[in-house]
Scaffold this motif. Structure first.
Motif, PDB file in Angstrom:
ATOM      1  N   ASP A 236      -5.074 -10.539 100.647  1.00 59.20           N
ATOM      2  CA  ASP A 236      -4.270 -11.265  99.653  1.00 59.20           C
ATOM      3  C   ASP A 236      -2.847 -10.698  99.596  1.00 59.20           C
ATOM      4  OD1 ASP A 236      -6.365 -12.886  99.033  1.00 59.20           O
ATOM      5  OD2 ASP A 236      -6.980 -11.767  97.237  1.00 59.20           O
ATOM      6  N   ALA A 237      -2.753  -9.390  99.656  1.00 60.16           N
ATOM      7  CA  ALA A 237      -1.433  -8.752  99.540  1.00 60.16           C
ATOM      8  C   ALA A 237      -0.606  -8.944 100.814  1.00 60.16           C
ATOM      9  CB  ALA A 237      -1.602  -7.267  99.242  1.00 60.16           C
ATOM     10  N   LYS A 238      -1.287  -9.344 101.901  1.00 61.82           N
ATOM     11  CA  LYS A 238      -0.627  -9.498 103.200  1.00 61.82           C
ATOM     12  C   LYS A 238       0.156  -8.237 103.586  1.00 61.82           C
ATOM     13  CE  LYS A 238      -0.555 -14.501 103.213  1.00 61.82           C
ATOM     14  NZ  LYS A 238      -1.823 -14.586 103.958  1.00 61.82           N
ATOM     15  N   TRP A 239      -0.468  -7.118 103.354  1.00 61.08           N
ATOM     16  CA  TRP A 239       0.114  -5.844 103.784  1.00 61.08           C
ATOM     17  C   TRP A 239      -0.975  -5.087 104.547  1.00 61.08           C
ATOM     18  CZ3 TRP A 239       5.210  -4.828 103.564  1.00 61.08           C
ATOM     19  CH2 TRP A 239       5.611  -3.593 104.074  1.00 61.08           C
ATOM     20  N   LEU A 240      -0.821  -4.990 105.866  1.00 58.00           N
ATOM     21  CA  LEU A 240      -1.923  -4.539 106.717  1.00 58.00           C
ATOM     22  C   LEU A 240      -1.718  -3.150 107.321  1.00 58.00           C
ATOM     23  CD1 LEU A 240      -2.573  -7.868 108.696  1.00 58.00           C
ATOM     24  CD2 LEU A 240      -3.314  -7.252 106.385  1.00 58.00           C
ATOM     25  N   SER A 241      -0.485  -2.670 107.278  1.00 61.14           N
ATOM     26  CA  SER A 241      -0.244  -1.362 107.908  1.00 61.14           C
ATOM     27  C   SER A 241       1.024  -0.739 107.309  1.00 61.14           C
ATOM     28  CB  SER A 241      -0.115  -1.530 109.422  1.00 61.14           C
ATOM     29  OG  SER A 241      -0.033  -0.263 110.035  1.00 61.14           O
ATOM     30  N   ASN A 242       1.625   0.183 108.057  1.00 62.96           N
ATOM     31  CA  ASN A 242       2.916   0.795 107.689  1.00 62.96           C
ATOM     32  C   ASN A 242       2.968   1.319 106.260  1.00 62.96           C
ATOM     33  OD1 ASN A 242       3.361  -0.155 110.203  1.00 62.96           O
ATOM     34  ND2 ASN A 242       5.373  -1.020 109.793  1.00 62.96           N
ATOM     35  N   GLY A 243       2.045   2.231 105.967  1.00 60.71           N
ATOM     36  CA  GLY A 243       2.109   2.944 104.694  1.00 60.71           C
ATOM     37  C   GLY A 243       1.907   2.077 103.474  1.00 60.71           C
ATOM     38  N   GLY A 244       0.900   1.209 103.518  1.00 58.99           N
ATOM     39  CA  GLY A 244       0.570   0.369 102.358  1.00 58.99           C
ATOM     40  C   GLY A 244      -0.135   1.170 101.272  1.00 58.99           C
ATOM     41  N   GLU A 245      -0.512   0.420 100.238  1.00 58.92           N
ATOM     42  CA  GLU A 245      -1.119   1.050  99.071  1.00 58.92           C
ATOM     43  C   GLU A 245      -2.413   1.789  99.405  1.00 58.92           C
ATOM     44  OE1 GLU A 245      -2.243  -1.288  95.399  1.00 58.92           O
ATOM     45  OE2 GLU A 245      -0.132  -1.878  95.691  1.00 58.92           O
ATOM     46  N   LEU A 246      -3.222   1.156 100.258  1.00 57.55           N
ATOM     47  CA  LEU A 246      -4.532   1.753 100.556  1.00 57.55           C
ATOM     48  C   LEU A 246      -4.377   3.072 101.298  1.00 57.55           C
ATOM     49  CD1 LEU A 246      -6.316  -1.569 101.558  1.00 57.55           C
ATOM     50  CD2 LEU A 246      -6.947  -0.117  99.613  1.00 57.55           C
ATOM     51  N   SER A 247      -3.501   3.109 102.297  1.00 58.69           N
ATOM     52  CA  SER A 247      -3.380   4.363 103.061  1.00 58.69           C
ATOM     53  C   SER A 247      -2.724   5.443 102.206  1.00 58.69           C
ATOM     54  CB  SER A 247      -2.646   4.157 104.385  1.00 58.69           C
ATOM     55  OG  SER A 247      -1.282   3.947 104.179  1.00 58.69           O
ATOM     56  N   ARG A 248      -1.835   5.028 101.293  1.00 64.23           N
ATOM     57  CA  ARG A 248      -1.244   6.053 100.418  1.00 64.23           C
ATOM     58  C   ARG A 248      -2.283   6.594  99.434  1.00 64.23           C
ATOM     59  NH1 ARG A 248       3.260   3.583  97.763  1.00 64.23           N
ATOM     60  NH2 ARG A 248       2.733   1.651  98.835  1.00 64.23           N
ATOM     61  N   GLU A 249      -3.138   5.727  98.937  1.00 64.63           N
ATOM     62  CA  GLU A 249      -4.214   6.206  98.053  1.00 64.63           C
ATOM     63  C   GLU A 249      -5.187   7.105  98.833  1.00 64.63           C
ATOM     64  OE1 GLU A 249      -6.480   3.139  96.071  1.00 64.63           O
ATOM     65  OE2 GLU A 249      -7.865   4.617  95.209  1.00 64.63           O
TER      66      GLU A 249
ATOM     67  N   THR B 117       6.342   8.604 117.791  1.00 66.53           N
ATOM     68  CA  THR B 117       5.228   7.854 118.373  1.00 66.53           C
ATOM     69  C   THR B 117       4.736   6.876 117.298  1.00 66.53           C
ATOM     70  OG1 THR B 117       3.085   8.059 119.502  1.00 66.53           O
ATOM     71  CG2 THR B 117       3.474   9.554 117.668  1.00 66.53           C
ATOM     72  N   ASN B 118       3.685   6.139 117.608  1.00 67.15           N
ATOM     73  CA  ASN B 118       3.055   5.313 116.584  1.00 67.15           C
ATOM     74  C   ASN B 118       1.659   5.844 116.341  1.00 67.15           C
ATOM     75  OD1 ASN B 118       1.917   3.454 114.932  1.00 67.15           O
ATOM     76  ND2 ASN B 118       2.212   1.693 116.273  1.00 67.15           N
ATOM     77  N   ALA B 119       1.480   6.522 115.247  1.00 67.09           N
ATOM     78  CA  ALA B 119       0.170   7.110 114.924  1.00 67.09           C
ATOM     79  C   ALA B 119      -0.257   6.704 113.523  1.00 67.09           C
ATOM     80  CB  ALA B 119       0.232   8.627 115.053  1.00 67.09           C
ATOM     81  N   LYS B 120       0.181   5.544 113.071  1.00 67.96           N
ATOM     82  CA  LYS B 120      -0.080   5.130 111.688  1.00 67.96           C
ATOM     83  C   LYS B 120      -1.537   4.716 111.486  1.00 67.96           C
ATOM     84  CE  LYS B 120       3.575   2.150 111.811  1.00 67.96           C
ATOM     85  NZ  LYS B 120       3.210   1.517 112.879  1.00 67.96           N
ATOM     86  N   MET B 121      -2.012   4.933 110.274  1.00 70.15           N
ATOM     87  CA  MET B 121      -3.341   4.439 109.899  1.00 70.15           C
ATOM     88  C   MET B 121      -3.190   3.025 109.338  1.00 70.15           C
ATOM     89  SD  MET B 121      -6.100   5.913 107.112  1.00 70.15           S
ATOM     90  CE  MET B 121      -6.937   7.028 108.244  1.00 70.15           C
ATOM     91  N   SER B 122      -4.048   2.118 109.767  1.00 72.54           N
ATOM     92  CA  SER B 122      -3.991   0.746 109.250  1.00 72.54           C
ATOM     93  C   SER B 122      -4.603   0.689 107.850  1.00 72.54           C
ATOM     94  CB  SER B 122      -4.747  -0.204 110.179  1.00 72.54           C
ATOM     95  OG  SER B 122      -6.135  -0.066 109.969  1.00 72.54           O
ATOM     96  N   GLU B 123      -4.276  -0.370 107.123  1.00 73.29           N
ATOM     97  CA  GLU B 123      -4.821  -0.532 105.778  1.00 73.29           C
ATOM     98  C   GLU B 123      -6.335  -0.790 105.809  1.00 73.29           C
ATOM     99  OE1 GLU B 123      -2.358   0.894 103.905  1.00 73.29           O
ATOM    100  OE2 GLU B 123      -2.746  -0.669 102.414  1.00 73.29           O
ATOM    101  N   ALA B 124      -6.795  -1.461 106.847  1.00 75.69           N
ATOM    102  CA  ALA B 124      -8.240  -1.708 106.954  1.00 75.69           C
ATOM    103  C   ALA B 124      -8.985  -0.383 107.125  1.00 75.69           C
ATOM    104  CB  ALA B 124      -8.533  -2.644 108.123  1.00 75.69           C
ATOM    105  N   ALA B 125      -8.402   0.504 107.937  1.00 78.32           N
ATOM    106  CA  ALA B 125      -9.010   1.824 108.123  1.00 78.32           C
ATOM    107  C   ALA B 125      -9.021   2.578 106.799  1.00 78.32           C
ATOM    108  CB  ALA B 125      -8.250   2.606 109.191  1.00 78.32           C
ATOM    109  N   ALA B 126      -7.908   2.509 106.074  1.00 77.15           N
ATOM    110  CA  ALA B 126      -7.834   3.217 104.790  1.00 77.15           C
ATOM    111  C   ALA B 126      -8.850   2.648 103.801  1.00 77.15           C
ATOM    112  CB  ALA B 126      -6.421   3.138 104.218  1.00 77.15           C
TER     113      ALA B 126
END
Ligand code: T4K
Length: 398
Positions: free
Chosen positions: A43-56, A240-249
């Protein structure tokens, strides 16, 4: 005459289990909660790049690790590379020979040279004397490993790092939720790295994290994780690109919600194995120091192969035929892997790599399955010599 090993599946008997019992089965938390998190993410259409889930997720990992900072990543191998880069390491890095290839690869992939040290044959952990012997003028860091989630001799490692002016980074892939000297694993050395791979007791499908109390290491690692972007279009350095996705979080948060339950189940499993194996001569379940926190994820067996008369690998073949899938954890030792071949001898590593293996554990394992596995281990250990001879006959005939 008839011996009690003749009924084993490897000799044509019926397997002890109809469905395989497997090491490395992921723990799955509450599905409804996971799906709800994924719904909100979509719903939030935020899937990666330091979204709410990965920050939590980062906040909660730091809380468990007792550290000021956490940088969540796509896997632990990348997090190790961020740690090595952020600490500015060059030249040679000391790595225990007894570990998963990823530990050495993380350094080698960056153009650093992993120089191996040996491990204590009883614990699988780096032997501080061997670490010291491996240090040269080109050494800039030590990459320690809390193998099987059992941290050892961390004071001695820190003392060496301080005395020789080296960075000390820990591959804590196995040790999330563990403790040492009354403190949670996470805040030791310069930085520590967790793995949240599916096979780890808390998972994010694929994932990892760097934790540290050093603000500069955390800031640099976070920047390097995101292409080295220092703001807007500014690229300060090679990243590099080593980000965690929101789905993973989302998966990670759901795993963390159930973490206490996962530990409790692992602990029950450990004690059931202990009890079931207590009378088996020649096979010992490695102790977990229960005065420290532990995730109880690794039930490690050490085989006295002379006493039982059977090699560890033959023992595992017998178990596999019974549909019990254990694992060598690890084999053969980095010093014997093609990219790292060396003439130096690592007797401690060779011993541990030859004689140990890990048993299935996790939330889905049932007490009667553990009892059955222990029963099998007893039959195998008791009839080791006869099994070895029977296997030799079968192999000659084939
Ligand atoms: N440092 C250390 C000390 C490590 O052990 C690891 C990784 C790392 C660093 C690096 O962490 P990451 O970069 O991966 O975050 C696995 C894992 O891929 C790896 O994470 C793990 N350690 C390593 C020891 O094992 P494989 O090739 O052995 O996995 P595989 O596919 O053979 O599966 C192992 C067992 O788990 C099997 O019995 C099947 C079962 N399994 C596996 C998966 C993936 C499942 O039942 N479900 C699953 O989804 O590498």
């Amino acid at each position: 005459g008839k011996w009690s090993g003749a009924e084993l599946a490897i000799f044509g008997g019926r397997p002890a289990f109809d469905t395989p019992v497997i090491f490395g089965r992921p723990n799955i938390g509450n599905r409804a909660v996971l799906f709800d998190r994924l719904d909100r993410m979509l719903d939030a259409k935020w899937l990666s790049n330091g979204g709410e889930l990965s920050r939590e997720f980062e906040r909660r990992v730091a809380e468990t690790a007792g550290t000021r900072y956490c940088v969540a990543t796509c896997n632990a191998t990348s997090a190790l590379q961020l740690a090595l880069r952020a600490a500015g390491l060059r030249g040679e890095i000391i790595v225990p020979a007894f570990t998963f290839a990823a530990t050495a690869h993380a350094a080698a992939w960056l153009g650093l040279k992993p120089v191996f040290c040996d491990v204590d044959p009883l614990t699988g952990s780096a032997d501080p004397r061997s670490v010291e012997q491996a240090i040269t003028a080109r050494t800039t860091g030590i990459l320690g490993v809390h193998i099987w989630g059992r941290p050892r001799a961390l004071e001695a490692m820190q003392e060496l790092a301080d005395r020789f002016g080296l960075a000390l980074i820990y591959d804590s892939a196995h040790a999330f939720g563990c403790g040492y000297a009354g403190r949670p694993i996470g805040g030791f050395g310069t930085a520590e790295v967790f793995s949240f791979h599916s096979t780890k007791f808390v998972n994010t499908f694929e994932g990892g994290a760097l934790v540290t109390n050093d603000p500069e290491i955390a800031e640099t690692a976070a920047r390097l994780r995101n292409f080295g972007i220092s703001g807007g279009d500014d690229i300060a350095e090679v990243g590099t690109n080593a980000k965690m996705s929101e789905a993973a979080a989302a998966m990670g948060l759901t795993s963390l919600d159930s973490m206490d339950y996962f530990v409790a189940r692992n602990r029950e499993n450990y004690h059931r194995y202990r009890q079931g194996m207590s009378g088996i001569a020649g096979l010992s379940l490695l102790d977990i120091d229960e005065s420290e926190r532990s995730n109880y994820q690794y039930a490690v067996v050490d085989c006295d192969i002379d006493r039982i008369g059977l090699s560890r690998d033959d023992l595992l073949a017998v178990l596999t035929a019974e549909n019990v899938y254990t694992r060598r954890y690890f084999y053969p030792g980095c010093h014997r892997m093609a990219p790292y071949q060396t003439d130096r001898a690592f007797p401690g590593t060779d011993r541990v790599a030859r004689d140990t293996f890990v048993l299935p554990t996790g939330v889905d394992l049932e007490p009667r399955q553990i009892d059955r596995i222990c029963g099998l281990l007893g039959v195998i250990a008791h009839n080791g010599h006869a099994i070895r001879d029977a296997l030799a006959r079968t192999r000659r005939a084939a």
